[in-house]
Design a protein around this motif. Sequence first.
Motif, PDB file in Angstrom:
ATOM      1  N   LEU A  72       0.829  -1.206   0.000  1.00 21.06           N
ATOM      2  CA  LEU A  72       0.000   0.000   0.000  1.00 21.06           C
ATOM      3  C   LEU A  72       0.866   1.259   0.000  1.00 21.06           C
ATOM      4  N   ALA A  73       1.975   1.229   0.724  1.00 19.11           N
ATOM      5  CA  ALA A  73       2.884   2.381   0.731  1.00 19.11           C
ATOM      6  C   ALA A  73       3.466   2.613  -0.655  1.00 19.11           C
ATOM      7  N   ALA A  74       3.774   1.536  -1.364  1.00 17.45           N
ATOM      8  CA  ALA A  74       4.305   1.675  -2.726  1.00 17.45           C
ATOM      9  C   ALA A  74       3.271   2.318  -3.639  1.00 17.45           C
ATOM     10  N   ILE A  75       2.018   1.921  -3.482  1.00 18.57           N
ATOM     11  CA  ILE A  75       0.965   2.499  -4.315  1.00 18.57           C
ATOM     12  C   ILE A  75       0.810   3.985  -4.026  1.00 18.57           C
ATOM     13  N   VAL A  76       0.845   4.354  -2.765  1.00 18.82           N
ATOM     14  CA  VAL A  76       0.617   5.743  -2.384  1.00 18.82           C
ATOM     15  C   VAL A  76       1.800   6.635  -2.739  1.00 18.82           C
ATOM     16  N   TYR A  77       3.023   6.144  -2.538  1.00 19.45           N
ATOM     17  CA  TYR A  77       4.195   7.006  -2.694  1.00 19.45           C
ATOM     18  C   TYR A  77       4.950   6.813  -4.004  1.00 19.45           C
ATOM     19  N   VAL A  78       5.075   5.591  -4.469  1.00 18.92           N
ATOM     20  CA  VAL A  78       5.932   5.321  -5.623  1.00 18.92           C
ATOM     21  C   VAL A  78       5.211   5.509  -6.949  1.00 18.92           C
ATOM     22  N   ILE A  79       4.009   4.996  -7.060  1.00 19.26           N
ATOM     23  CA  ILE A  79       3.285   5.031  -8.329  1.00 19.26           C
ATOM     24  C   ILE A  79       3.095   6.462  -8.856  1.00 19.26           C
ATOM     25  N   PRO A  80       2.664   7.437  -8.030  1.00 20.32           N
ATOM     26  CA  PRO A  80       2.528   8.797  -8.567  1.00 20.32           C
ATOM     27  C   PRO A  80       3.844   9.376  -9.100  1.00 20.32           C
ATOM     28  N   VAL A  81       4.938   9.106  -8.418  1.00 20.44           N
ATOM     29  CA  VAL A  81       6.237   9.629  -8.864  1.00 20.44           C
ATOM     30  C   VAL A  81       6.670   8.947 -10.163  1.00 20.44           C
ATOM     31  N   VAL A  82       6.471   7.650 -10.251  1.00 21.70           N
ATOM     32  CA  VAL A  82       6.822   6.924 -11.476  1.00 21.70           C
ATOM     33  C   VAL A  82       5.978   7.420 -12.646  1.00 21.70           C
ATOM     34  N   LEU A  83       4.682   7.619 -12.415  1.00 21.49           N
ATOM     35  CA  LEU A  83       3.823   8.130 -13.489  1.00 21.49           C
ATOM     36  C   LEU A  83       4.217   9.541 -13.900  1.00 21.49           C
ATOM     37  N   PHE A  84       4.648  10.364 -12.950  1.00 21.59           N
ATOM     38  CA  PHE A  84       5.115  11.710 -13.284  1.00 21.59           C
ATOM     39  C   PHE A  84       6.275  11.634 -14.264  1.00 21.59           C
ATOM     40  N   PHE A  85       7.308  10.866 -13.920  1.00 24.70           N
ATOM     41  CA  PHE A  85       8.488  10.796 -14.776  1.00 24.70           C
ATOM     42  C   PHE A  85       8.201  10.088 -16.100  1.00 24.70           C
ATOM     43  N   ALA A  86       7.329   9.077 -16.071  1.00 25.02           N
ATOM     44  CA  ALA A  86       7.010   8.355 -17.304  1.00 25.02           C
ATOM     45  C   ALA A  86       6.279   9.257 -18.299  1.00 25.02           C
ATOM     46  N   LEU A  87       5.251   9.950 -17.840  1.00 25.71           N
ATOM     47  CA  LEU A  87       4.520  10.822 -18.761  1.00 25.71           C
ATOM     48  C   LEU A  87       5.345  12.033 -19.171  1.00 25.71           C
ATOM     49  N   TYR A  88       6.194  12.512 -18.285  1.00 25.14           N
ATOM     50  CA  TYR A  88       7.099  13.604 -18.644  1.00 25.14           C
ATOM     51  C   TYR A  88       8.039  13.158 -19.764  1.00 25.14           C
ATOM     52  N   ALA A  89       8.607  11.948 -19.629  1.00 24.25           N
ATOM     53  CA  ALA A  89       9.528  11.436 -20.640  1.00 24.25           C
ATOM     54  C   ALA A  89       8.817  11.200 -21.967  1.00 24.25           C
ATOM     55  N   VAL A  90       7.624  10.644 -21.921  1.00 22.71           N
ATOM     56  CA  VAL A  90       6.865  10.400 -23.148  1.00 22.71           C
ATOM     57  C   VAL A  90       6.556  11.721 -23.844  1.00 22.71           C
ATOM     58  N   ALA A  91       6.148  12.725 -23.072  1.00 28.29           N
ATOM     59  CA  ALA A  91       5.827  14.030 -23.656  1.00 28.29           C
ATOM     60  C   ALA A  91       7.072  14.690 -24.238  1.00 28.29           C
ATOM     61  N   ALA A  92       8.204  14.548 -23.563  1.00 24.49           N
ATOM     62  CA  ALA A  92       9.445  15.147 -24.068  1.00 24.49           C
ATOM     63  C   ALA A  92       9.905  14.463 -25.341  1.00 24.49           C
ATOM     64  N   VAL A  93       9.829  13.142 -25.391  1.00 23.28           N
ATOM     65  CA  VAL A  93      10.254  12.398 -26.584  1.00 23.28           C
ATOM     66  C   VAL A  93       9.313  12.663 -27.751  1.00 23.28           C
ATOM     67  N   ALA A  94       8.024  12.778 -27.459  1.00 20.99           N
ATOM     68  CA  ALA A  94       7.039  13.012 -28.511  1.00 20.99           C
ATOM     69  C   ALA A  94       6.929  14.488 -28.886  1.00 20.99           C
ATOM     70  N   SER A  95       7.748  15.330 -28.293  1.00 18.71           N
ATOM     71  CA  SER A  95       7.760  16.778 -28.539  1.00 18.71           C
ATOM     72  C   SER A  95       6.403  17.424 -28.297  1.00 18.71           C
ATOM     73  N   LEU A  96       5.703  16.945 -27.278  1.00 14.51           N
ATOM     74  CA  LEU A  96       4.431  17.553 -26.895  1.00 14.51           C
ATOM     75  C   LEU A  96       4.712  18.847 -26.142  1.00 14.51           C
ATOM     76  N   PRO A  97       3.812  19.822 -26.243  1.00 16.71           N
ATOM     77  CA  PRO A  97       4.040  21.074 -25.526  1.00 16.71           C
ATOM     78  C   PRO A  97       3.947  20.877 -24.009  1.00 16.71           C
ATOM     79  N   ILE A  98       4.749  21.579 -23.284  1.00 18.88           N
ATOM     80  CA  ILE A  98       4.791  21.604 -21.821  1.00 18.88           C
ATOM     81  C   ILE A  98       4.825  20.188 -21.229  1.00 18.88           C
ATOM     82  N   PRO A  99       5.959  19.501 -21.338  1.00 17.50           N
ATOM     83  CA  PRO A  99       6.038  18.146 -20.787  1.00 17.50           C
ATOM     84  C   PRO A  99       5.822  18.101 -19.275  1.00 17.50           C
ATOM     85  N   GLU A 100       6.104  19.232 -18.590  1.00 14.15           N
ATOM     86  CA  GLU A 100       5.875  19.267 -17.154  1.00 14.15           C
ATOM     87  C   GLU A 100       4.395  19.093 -16.817  1.00 14.15           C
ATOM     88  N   LEU A 101       3.546  19.639 -17.667  1.00 18.07           N
ATOM     89  CA  LEU A 101       2.112  19.505 -17.467  1.00 18.07           C
ATOM     90  C   LEU A 101       1.692  18.037 -17.598  1.00 18.07           C
TER      91      LEU A 101
END
Length: 133
Positions: A72-101
Amino acid sequence: MQQTATVTKLLSSNQAELTVHRQTACGHDCSKCGGCGEMVTKPITVIADNTIGADIGDTVVITGSSKQVLGLAAIVYVIPVVLFFALYAVAAVASLPIPELWGGAGFFLGIAGALLVNRHQKNKKPIYTISKL
């Protein structure tokens, strides 16, 4: 994982509601230290299996499954951070505007998932068992 708790209410089907006073990691008196603040002194309420027949007011030792708590701790703490970096990386590679968003959206998706898991967990069997009086 073991903690000391006080039985506050008896529930149906051999379960009890308990108040757990959080313990400090350092083992010192919190009233003389400003390091941890109110996080440590506020009690939390949990539901545990009462297979040994503890009564209201009894101080008991509860045992929790480390596997469930860490999961449960992994779900609460790790998953959001992993999803942040994963979607940021996908947006940066795909040249989407504002990858931070996009990363922020991933983080909030992870938080939403954690809230759903929390709702689901409340309806499941308690993860604590009263092990001794």
